[in-house]
Write an enzyme that holds these catalytic residues in place. Structure first.
Site, PDB file in Angstrom:
ATOM      1  N   SER A   1       8.988  43.210  35.109  1.00  0.00           N
ATOM      2  CA  SER A   1       9.519  41.871  34.916  1.00  0.00           C
ATOM      3  C   SER A   1       9.195  41.304  33.535  1.00  0.00           C
ATOM      4  O   SER A   1       8.211  41.687  32.902  1.00  0.00           O
ATOM      5  CB  SER A   1       8.955  40.942  35.994  1.00  0.00           C
TER       6      SER A   1
ATOM      7  N   GLN B   1      10.837  58.887  44.134  1.00  0.00           N
ATOM      8  CA  GLN B   1      11.310  59.788  45.194  1.00  0.00           C
ATOM      9  C   GLN B   1      12.358  59.109  46.065  1.00  0.00           C
ATOM     10  O   GLN B   1      13.286  59.763  46.567  1.00  0.00           O
ATOM     11  CB  GLN B   1      10.143  60.312  46.035  1.00  0.00           C
TER      12      GLN B   1
ATOM     13  N   ASP C   1      13.693  32.803  41.729  1.00  0.00           N
ATOM     14  CA  ASP C   1      13.245  34.000  42.433  1.00  0.00           C
ATOM     15  C   ASP C   1      13.541  33.929  43.925  1.00  0.00           C
ATOM     16  O   ASP C   1      13.775  34.955  44.565  1.00  0.00           O
ATOM     17  CB  ASP C   1      11.736  34.185  42.237  1.00  0.00           C
TER      18      ASP C   1
ATOM     19  N   TYR D   1      16.962  49.088  46.704  1.00  0.00           N
ATOM     20  CA  TYR D   1      15.524  49.331  46.539  1.00  0.00           C
ATOM     21  C   TYR D   1      14.798  47.995  46.575  1.00  0.00           C
ATOM     22  O   TYR D   1      15.065  47.109  45.762  1.00  0.00           O
ATOM     23  CB  TYR D   1      15.236  50.051  45.224  1.00  0.00           C
TER      24      TYR D   1
ATOM     25  N   GLN E   1       4.957  35.330  36.003  1.00  0.00           N
ATOM     26  CA  GLN E   1       5.488  36.661  35.700  1.00  0.00           C
ATOM     27  C   GLN E   1       4.386  37.676  35.504  1.00  0.00           C
ATOM     28  O   GLN E   1       4.500  38.836  35.897  1.00  0.00           O
ATOM     29  CB  GLN E   1       6.365  36.605  34.444  1.00  0.00           C
TER      30      GLN E   1
ATOM     31  N   HIS F   1      54.905  64.472  29.471  1.00  0.00           N
ATOM     32  CA  HIS F   1      54.879  63.058  29.836  1.00  0.00           C
ATOM     33  C   HIS F   1      56.280  62.441  29.660  1.00  0.00           C
ATOM     34  O   HIS F   1      56.767  61.703  30.516  1.00  0.00           O
ATOM     35  CB  HIS F   1      53.883  62.294  28.958  1.00  0.00           C
TER      36      HIS F   1
ATOM     37  N   HIS G   1       3.168  39.802  38.445  1.00  0.00           N
ATOM     38  CA  HIS G   1       4.037  40.828  39.020  1.00  0.00           C
ATOM     39  C   HIS G   1       3.494  42.231  38.808  1.00  0.00           C
ATOM     40  O   HIS G   1       3.490  43.066  39.714  1.00  0.00           O
ATOM     41  CB  HIS G   1       5.425  40.764  38.379  1.00  0.00           C
TER      42      HIS G   1
ATOM     43  N   ASN H   1       9.225  49.324  39.531  1.00  0.00           N
ATOM     44  CA  ASN H   1       8.300  49.574  38.425  1.00  0.00           C
ATOM     45  C   ASN H   1       8.936  50.521  37.411  1.00  0.00           C
ATOM     46  O   ASN H   1      10.118  50.883  37.508  1.00  0.00           O
ATOM     47  CB  ASN H   1       6.969  50.118  38.963  1.00  0.00           C
TER      48      ASN H   1
ATOM     49  N   GLU I   1      14.719  38.846  30.372  1.00  0.00           N
ATOM     50  CA  GLU I   1      15.192  38.785  31.753  1.00  0.00           C
ATOM     51  C   GLU I   1      15.239  37.330  32.227  1.00  0.00           C
ATOM     52  O   GLU I   1      16.250  36.863  32.743  1.00  0.00           O
ATOM     53  CB  GLU I   1      14.256  39.594  32.649  1.00  0.00           C
ATOM     54  N   HIS I   2      14.124  36.624  32.083  1.00  0.00           N
ATOM     55  CA  HIS I   2      14.031  35.215  32.452  1.00  0.00           C
ATOM     56  C   HIS I   2      13.725  34.392  31.208  1.00  0.00           C
ATOM     57  O   HIS I   2      12.814  34.734  30.449  1.00  0.00           O
ATOM     58  CB  HIS I   2      12.901  34.973  33.465  1.00  0.00           C
TER      59      HIS I   2
END
Length: 431
Positions: A237, A188, A359, A126, A259, A418, A262, A211, A325-326
């Site tokens: 983000s 979708q 990035d 994606y 950031q 077994h 974004h 998103n 994240e960062h």
């Protein structure tokens, strides 16, 4: 814009609540589930209906023709092509050293246990392109997939209102040798990859940030029986900038805004260790005024969090609680601090290492966990596109050697079948 909160004055519950998901993310989950279930029930027709509703897409086919890819590459500015190739090269260089190693061990005399590595069969990538076409994300996802040897790579990209896919994204796809690109985005697109609807292949694993709706759809399809795996929780983000008295206010402001631009729901956090907050706030106002995406950045900055700390222990406490994240460390002891951090997707050390370098072209992957998922996840790697298969092979001698332990353990569990499967071989092997 930056209202300071003292870390020492917060209770454990208040610290937890500070980094809780925004209510809008919860709302996005219910909408995403509705879309995914609609595609599961309605198949191709439902997918096309959602594409018309959310993307305005009315073309007969989602797949982008190969000639459009070639045309986009041919029309690419030479300097842009060089920048893309440079970034691809750096990402390839960093990821080439990755991948699961093959293992061969003789665990018992006569019994060899091996692990082989195989690529995932079909992956969906994606690439966000709603308000900003993230060409860099295509590179970050496609390169490790190619190094891993994935035989089928399908890319989904939200189309523009006229139904076309951003030409820079198509040019990058052509440079990377990708041919299977689909003009569809949002929840979708995730549903299409999960169920193989509307020309899209049924993906074994889905990768990529997006998103809140995309993140929620990915999480949901991964929980369905027989549904695809996903790379990691990667929603809006996030950045945490840690700054002390040595930090340049203009650098700090630039990293916060990088950031914020974004997504209105981007999470922006400043952790201050005695830095000049007034100077940083003023720099934010000045730089914000010149941003083309200032409307988006302003919304994110309105919800920015500013934490004041009095020690490295408090700084680390805030980092570990947020699991950002960062993480950008603009402190005198940035290198030492980085070694102490456990929970972060990616760390940027020192005043000269902006997150934007990561990035685009530093080499490490920029597809990283969000929403505090860095407590358990790392960023995308070559290994994420691979799986391992274990193989065991015993000779008659191996069967004799392992049999006593297997038979005793099977008896402890009350599983006579077994034990019998092992005992028969031991007896046949002459023990």
């Amino acid at each position: 814009m930056l209202k300071p909160i003292a870390w020492s004055g917060l209770s454990a519950n208040a610290r937890e609540a500070l980094f809780a998901p925004a209510p809008s993310l919860v709302d996005a989950e219910s909408a995403a589930v509705e879309i995914v279930e609609g595609v599961r029930r309605g198949g191709d027709a439902a997918l096309r209906s959602y594409a018309r509703q959310f993307d305005g897409y009315t073309r007969d086919r989602f797949r982008v023709p190969n000639e459009a890819l070639r045309s986009a590459e041919a029309g690419l500015d030479r300097a842009d092509a060089d920048a893309l190739q440079s970034a691809i090269g750096a990402v390839q260089q960093f990821h080439q050293a990755q991948g699961f190693p093959e293992i061969r061990v003789e665990t018992w005399p006569g019994l060899v246990a091996r692990r082989k590595t195989v690529p995932i069969g079909t992956v969906g990538l994606y690439v966000p392109a709603g308000s900003a076409p993230l060409v860099s994300t295509l590179i970050m996802l496609a390169v490790p997939a190619q190094i891993a040897g994935v035989p089928r790579i399908a890319v989904v990209v939200p189309p523009a209102p006229d139904g076309t896919v951003n030409s820079a994204v198509l040019a990058a796809a052509s440079l990377l040798g990708l041919t299977e690109i689909y003009a569809i985005g949002g929840a979708q697109a995730i549903a299409g990859l999960a169920f193989g609807a509307g020309e899209l292949p049924r993906a074994d694993k889905i990768f990529g940030p997006g998103n809140a709706w995309v993140a929620a759809a990915k999480a949901y399809v991964s929980r369905l029986q027989g549904g695809p795996a996903i790379d990691l929780p990667a929603g809006p983000s996030e950045v945490m900038v840690v700054a002390d008295v040595t930090a340049e206010p203009e650098f700090v402001a630039a990293d916060l805004l990088a950031q914020a631009e974004h997504d209105p729901m981007a999470r922006v956090v400043l952790v201050s260790r005695g830095t000049d907050l007034d100077a940083i706030a003023a720099a934010c106002e000045t730089q914000l005024a010149g941003l083309p995406r200032r409307s988006i950045a302003s919304q994110a900055m309105a919800n920015a969090i500013c934490i004041t700390t009095a020690s490295d222990d408090e700084v680390l406490g805030a980092i570990e609680a947020a699991a950002p994240e960062h993480l950008i460390l603009q402190t005198a002891n940035a290198s030492e601090l980085a070694e102490c951090v456990r929970n972060s997707g990616s760390i940027f050390v020192g005043a000269w290492t902006p997150e934007s370098a990561g990035d685009y072209a530093a080499g490490p992957n920029h597809t990283l966990p969000t929403g505090r998922a860095a407590r358990a996840y790392g960023g995308v790697t070559v290994e994420a596109f691979q799986k391992t298969v274990t193989i065991m092979e015993a000779s008659p001698e191996g069967a004799r050697n392992i049999a006593p332990a297997v038979e005793r353990l099977a008896a402890l569990e009350g599983l006579e079948g077994h034990a019998a499967a092992m005992r028969l071989r031991r007896e046949r092997a002459g023990s």
